[in-house]
Every structure is written in structure tokens, then in C-alpha cells.
Scaffold this active site. Structure first.
Site, PDB file in Angstrom:
ATOM      1  N   LYS A 125     -22.151  -5.970  22.403  1.00  0.00           N
ATOM      2  CA  LYS A 125     -20.708  -5.967  22.153  1.00  0.00           C
ATOM      3  C   LYS A 125     -20.228  -7.395  22.346  1.00  0.00           C
ATOM      4  CE  LYS A 125     -19.083  -1.412  22.625  1.00  0.00           C
ATOM      5  NZ  LYS A 125     -18.860  -0.783  23.925  1.00  0.00           N
ATOM      6  N   HIS A 128     -15.554 -10.484  25.397  1.00  0.00           N
ATOM      7  CA  HIS A 128     -14.139 -10.613  25.041  1.00  0.00           C
ATOM      8  C   HIS A 128     -13.358 -11.451  26.054  1.00  0.00           C
ATOM      9  CE1 HIS A 128     -12.857  -7.607  27.886  1.00  0.00           C
ATOM     10  NE2 HIS A 128     -13.679  -6.709  27.363  1.00  0.00           N
ATOM     11  N   HIS A 131     -13.533 -10.807  29.694  1.00  0.00           N
ATOM     12  CA  HIS A 131     -14.757 -11.301  30.335  1.00  0.00           C
ATOM     13  C   HIS A 131     -14.642 -12.803  30.618  1.00  0.00           C
ATOM     14  CE1 HIS A 131     -16.604  -7.705  28.136  1.00  0.00           C
ATOM     15  NE2 HIS A 131     -16.596  -7.399  29.411  1.00  0.00           N
TER      16      HIS A 131
END
Ligand code: ARG
Length: 566
Positions: A125, A128, A131
Site C-alpha cells: 500500500k 501515506h 505515515h
């Protein structure tokens, strides 16, 4: 020389009081003209049965100037202390210039281990912006604790386990394009994962298939395990590119998958302590006494979940590191999750659960539509970082076309600008991500602080001076000089406050103010002009050198690099 301690001792002596009362109440006055330290005499009014102004006055009379304290003055109920500016300046500046990078360090943490878990993206994933927030805060906290003498361990609790990997394996087998995945792993894996969800809406049997794949993965079946490993490896390569750009590293990548074989013990312990109750087929720990929803340990199909893995991780960390503090830098939306797992741990009789701390942070808002991550148009963080560097490069190319190492400078400033933005305010506050304020070289920004440092370095270079031994500070005690020196002396306090509250912004605010006071000093106190007397020049250069040292250290604690010229 610790002026604060010295003053506290003096007051204790004069008033015949316990030091601790004074230490707890002494404060820094709001204005320079009120002195360096103020003791509020209100705290003594009851004991001494006198009005605070009377106490302040009586105490003031007991003081006579000495080499460190120039005067003690009663103002209302306060007793204000003024340090001897020359003596103070000499002590602070010499200490900084001698200790250099060690100035402001302490050993209060010696022999204690602090774990800082941060970043923790999910494999396959995109990394983002949340994070990134976690990465900025966690990276800084770890440095702050290290500065205070703690042994630290940086942990990346990767999201690399869970039923979603059954779905991903299923999607890969149906639509995976090996070559495209090698080239652009996260993008492609995300694509097929999204496709899985779209298809599963039409064809719910896919969900069963995915469950089967996850079961196989859990059983360690070869094909599924290899695929999962491959996804993990590819993701880590991508994440590491981002970490390299940010100058961030980890001591441990023990993510969720690391605990798969450590969960049955957790279930056994909780069962043995009679903490597991059944609820809709699931095994949960009831937390109603805390007004918190129950914590699910085993789902109705017997599978463990995120929370179970976190409890296993905490026990593992306790056994492995015997931590003094176990810090989780994770977004505030997960506050309930941490409340639940800490409560379960406490119920299991683990006292050290009290040393586990969730350090939350707010949301990131994008006024700039282009950066919005909704509607599936995912922003890749690496692109955001690159854009910041590029924008910085353009600014430099315009302002200083002659600069030689533009790329290197742009890299440090562009990345610094982003980190600074996350560390600028109290972490629970939401952040507005705006290029304009981030790269405003005159505003509250990394470039502003970095520029102040480069300016100081340039003065030092031009002076050719680097030995400040024996500098005479008697003529450099103006308000602007003294305010700067006082701020230098506060570095250790800012770091201690930051650790105390797990708030790097104390250091950020500190260094921004330091840069501001430095620029004020620079504007009002000539250094290299011809008419400056040699001893004044030398003393001012010593102040510049000390300021550069501390800006460098403080920015370092935020994970931000300096440049020698810009
Ligand atoms: N991987 C999670 C996420 O992206 C964050 C993990 C937080 N850490 C933890 N120990 N639960 O939301």
C-alpha cells in the site's frame, strides 16, 4: 555553571527554605527587563503570614551582588534576579564552544531504554501522509531521548500481516502482471487490490477464495508464503527510498507478521486469567468498567487480529528490551485501539503496561487540491518529497544562480521544510500542508532557520577566526546580545520539555526563536565592520560560533540538516 541552581540555592539560604519549593515555583519572567529568574513569593505568604510584596522586599534586602548575580529586586510579590551579564555570557559561550555538539546533552536517561515505534506503513500500500507525520515525529523523539542519554530503539511495526494478504494473493493470481509489478510495485499491487474489491462486490465467492489463501499463508504454504515475501521485499525497497531521502533508519523492522507465532501464548495467558469471554462467536476481553468497547482477541473464525498482534508485540518488547518506555507514534484516530490493548495488558497483570504510551498526532489537510488523496488518486509520498526539493531548487536557482552545489542544498532544505512543517505545532493539531508557508524563507520555516545558520557560518568563514579562547565579553552585554545568549542557555530545557511531553515542537519552537534572536543580534551588533574594536569582534564571533553549534544540534534533533551556505 548552572545559574538556575545557583540562584535557587541562594534563595533557599536566604529564606531558610527547602530547595524543592523554590525549584517547583521559580520561573522565567515574561520580559527581559524583569530579569533572568523570578521567585513568586506568594507561595510563602501562608507559612510566613505576611503579604507577598513584604516577603519579596525582605528577601531582596538579604541579597548582595556577587560574581554571578548582579542584583535581586522586589517587584510586587516577585523577587526578580538579574545575572551578571558578562559572567553569564562568558560561561555560556565558552561552554558551548568547548562542548560543541555535546552542549545540552544530559545523562538522566542513562541505563534506561526507550523504544520509539514510528512510521509503520502497510506493505503493498502507499506510504501515506499520516505515515510521514509519524515518521517525522518518531524520528525526532528518538533523537531527543538519545540526547538525554537514553538507550533508544527505533521500531518499524510494518503492517505486513492480516486477511488483506489473502485478497492480494487472490488478486495477483487472477490479474497480476509480473513485469508491471516489478517496475512499479506499490502502484500495481494497489491496482489489483482495488480491483479485487470491485470484483468481489459482483462475485462474493472471491471473499471465500481470499480467506482460503490467507489460511494457506498462515499455515506457511510455500507458494503463498513466497508471494507474500515478494510483496514485502518489493514494498520495503520502495519505503527505504523514502527513508533514505528523509535520513531516517530503523533498528528493527519487526512488523505484524513477526508475531504470528507468538500469539497463541497471548490467547493462553488471557484464557488462563479468565479474561476471555465469548461475544457473537468471537473471544473478547470485556472492558466495560472503563467505558470502552471490548477488545477482540480472536475473531469468530478463530483468526487473530491487529490488537492481538499488538499485545504480542508489547510482551515481546518487554522481554527483549525491558523498556523504560514503549512509545507508539500513531495517528490519534487509533487512540481507542491503544486504550484497549493497554487495558487488556493491565488486566493481564503486566505492570509495565503503564510504561506504554500512545503518542498521537492530527490530520494533514491539503488546501492545494492537487495533493488530495481521496477519490483513489493516490499521492505518492516520494513525489511530494521530490516536489519540495524541486521547488527549493527553483528558488535557489533564481536567488543565487552562482551557487555551485544547488542540488545538494535544495535536497537538505526541501526535505527540512517538510519535516519542520510536521514538527512546528503541538502534534495533536491538524496540519495545513502549504508550499508557500513551508518554503517561506522569511517565515516560520526550516529554510528560515537553515538560512540563519548559513549566515552565521558565512560570517565565521569571512572572519577567518576559529579560536575564541580568552574572549573578553565585557563589551557585548547589550539587550540583543544578552537575549541571544540567554536563549542559547535554554537549549537543555527545551529538549527536556520535549521529552517530558513527547512533543518535538518544543525543540522546533526553541530553534526558531534562537534564529530570530540571532538575526536581531546580527542586525544591531556589527561584527566584521572596520570600526568594531578587535576584542568586541572576537567576543561577537564567539557568540556567532556558539549559535551555529546550537542551531545545528537543535535542527539535528528534528532530523533536519544544515547547509554551510545558501
Ligand atoms: N500499520 C498501521 C497503519 O498504517 C499503523 C501501525 C501502528 N502501530 C501499532 N503498533 N499498531 O495504520
Amino acid at each position: 555553571m548552572d545559574y538556575r541552581e545557583y540562584t535557587i540555592n541562594k534563595i533557599a539560604e536566604a529564606a531558610g527554605l527547602e530547595k524543592s519549593i523554590i525549584t517547583a515555583t521559580i520561573e522565567i519572567p515574561p520580559e527581559q527587563k524583569l530579569g533572568d529568574l523570578a521567585f513568586p513569593c506568594f507561595v510563602l505568604a501562608k507559612v510566613l503570614r505576611k503579604a507577598p510584596p513584604v516577603i519579596a522586599k525582605e528577601l531582596a534586602e538579604k541579597f548582595s551582588a556577587d560574581e554571578h548575580i548582579a542584583k535581586a529586586e522586589a517587584v510586587g510579590g516577585y523577587l526578580n534576579f538579574f545575572y551578571n551579564r558578562e559572567d553569564f555570557t562568558k560561561n555560556v559561550i565558552n561552554e558551548v564552544n568547548t562542548k560543541k555538539g555535546d552542549f545540552g546533552k544530559s545523562d538522566i536517561g542513562s541505563g534506561k531504554t526507550v523504544l520509539v515505534e514510528f512510521s509503520s506503513p502497510n506493505i503493498a500500500k502507499p506510504f501515506h501522509i499520516g505515515h510521514l507525520f509519524s515518521t517525522a515525529v518518531g524520528n525526532s523523539l528518538e533523537r531527543i531521548y538519545r540526547q538525554l542519554g537514553y538507550d533508544t530503539v527505533k521500531i518499524n511495526h510494518l503492517g505486513d500481516w492480516g486477511t488483506q494478504f489473502g485478497k492480494l494473493i487472490c488478486a495477483y493470481k487472477k490479474w497480476g502482471d509480473k513485469e508491471a509489478i516489478e517496475k512499479n510495485p506499490i502502484n500495481e499491487l494497489l491496482k489489483i487490490y482495488v480491483k479485487f474489491h470491485e470484483e468481489a462486490e459482483k462475485n462474493p465467492e472471491l471473499e471465500d477464495e481470499a480467506r482460503e489463501y490467507f489460511k494457506k499463508l498462515e499455515n506457511g504454504d510455500k507458494e503463498e508464503t513466497e508471494l507474500w515475501q515478494h510483496f514485502r521485499d518489493l514494498s520495503l525497497v520502495e519505503f527505504k527510498r523514502v527513508y533514505d531521502m528523509l535520513g531516517v533508519s530503523f533498528d528493527s523492522y519487526a512488523g505484524e507478521s513477526f508475531y504470528t507465532d507468538k500469539m497463541s501464548e497471548i490467547v493462553d495467558i488471557l484464557r488462563e486469567k479468565n479474561l476471555l469471554v465469548e461475544s457473537d462467536g468471537a473471544q473478547v476481553v470485556d472492558l466495560s468498567e472503563l467505558n470502552v468497547p471490548p477488545c477482540i482477541i480472536l475473531k469468530s473464525d478463530g483468526a487473530t487480529i491487529y490488537a492481538t498482534r499488538d499485545i504480542a508485540a508489547a510482551l515481546y518488547r518487554h522481554r527483549t528490551y525491558n523498556f523504560y518506555k514503549n512509545i507508539y507514534v500513531v495517528g490519534t484516530p487509533q487512540a481507542l485501539h491503544f486504550k484497549q490493548i493497554f487495558a487488556v495488558m493491565k488486566k493481564a497483570g503486566w505492570d509495565w503496561a503503564d510504561d506504554c504510551v500512545h503518542v498521537g498526532f492530527g490530520l494533514v489537510k491539503f488546501p492545494d487540491k492537487k495533493l488530495s488523496t481521496r477519490h483513489g488518486d493516490v499521492v505518492f509520498l516520494e513525489d511530494v518529497l521530490k516536489e519540495s526539493v524541486q521547488k527549493t531548487y527553483d528558488i535557489i536557482a533564481e536567488n543565487s544562480p552562482e551557487m555551485e552545489n544547488k542540488q545538494e542544498v535544495a535536497q537538505k532544505i526541501g526535505i527540512g521544510a517538510i519535516l519542520y512543517t510536521f514538527l512546528k505545532n503541538s502534534r495533536e493539531k491538524d496540519i495545513v500542508f502549504s508550499w508557500d508557508s513551508m518554503l517561506d524563507f522569511e517565515g516560520e520555516s526550516a529554510p528560515y532557520v537553515q538560512y540563519s545558520y548559513a549566515r552565521g557560518k558565512s560570517i565565521l568563514r569571512r572572519s577567518g577566526e576559529c579560536d575564541f579562547d580568552g574572549a573578553d565579553f565585557s563589551a557585548v552585554t547589550s539587550d540583543d546580545e544578552y537575549a541571544l545568549v540567554s536563549q542559547l542557555n535554554e537549549f537543555g530545557t527545551a529538549v527536556a520539555d520535549a521529552a517530558d511531553k513527547n512533543e518535538p515542537f518544543y525543540v522546533n519552537r526553541y530553534v526558531t526563536n534562537l534564529a530570530r534572536l540571532f538575526n536581531k543580534f546580527y542586525n544591531s551588533c556589527p561584527i566584521l565592520k572596520e570600526n568594531v574594536a578587535p576584542e568586541v569582534k572576537k567576543a561577537r564571533l564567539a557568540i556567532v560560533s556558539a549559535t551555529c553549534e546550537v542551531i545545528h544540534s537543535a535542527l539535528g534533533l528534528l532530523g533536519i540538516e544544515t547547509v554551510e551556505s545558501m
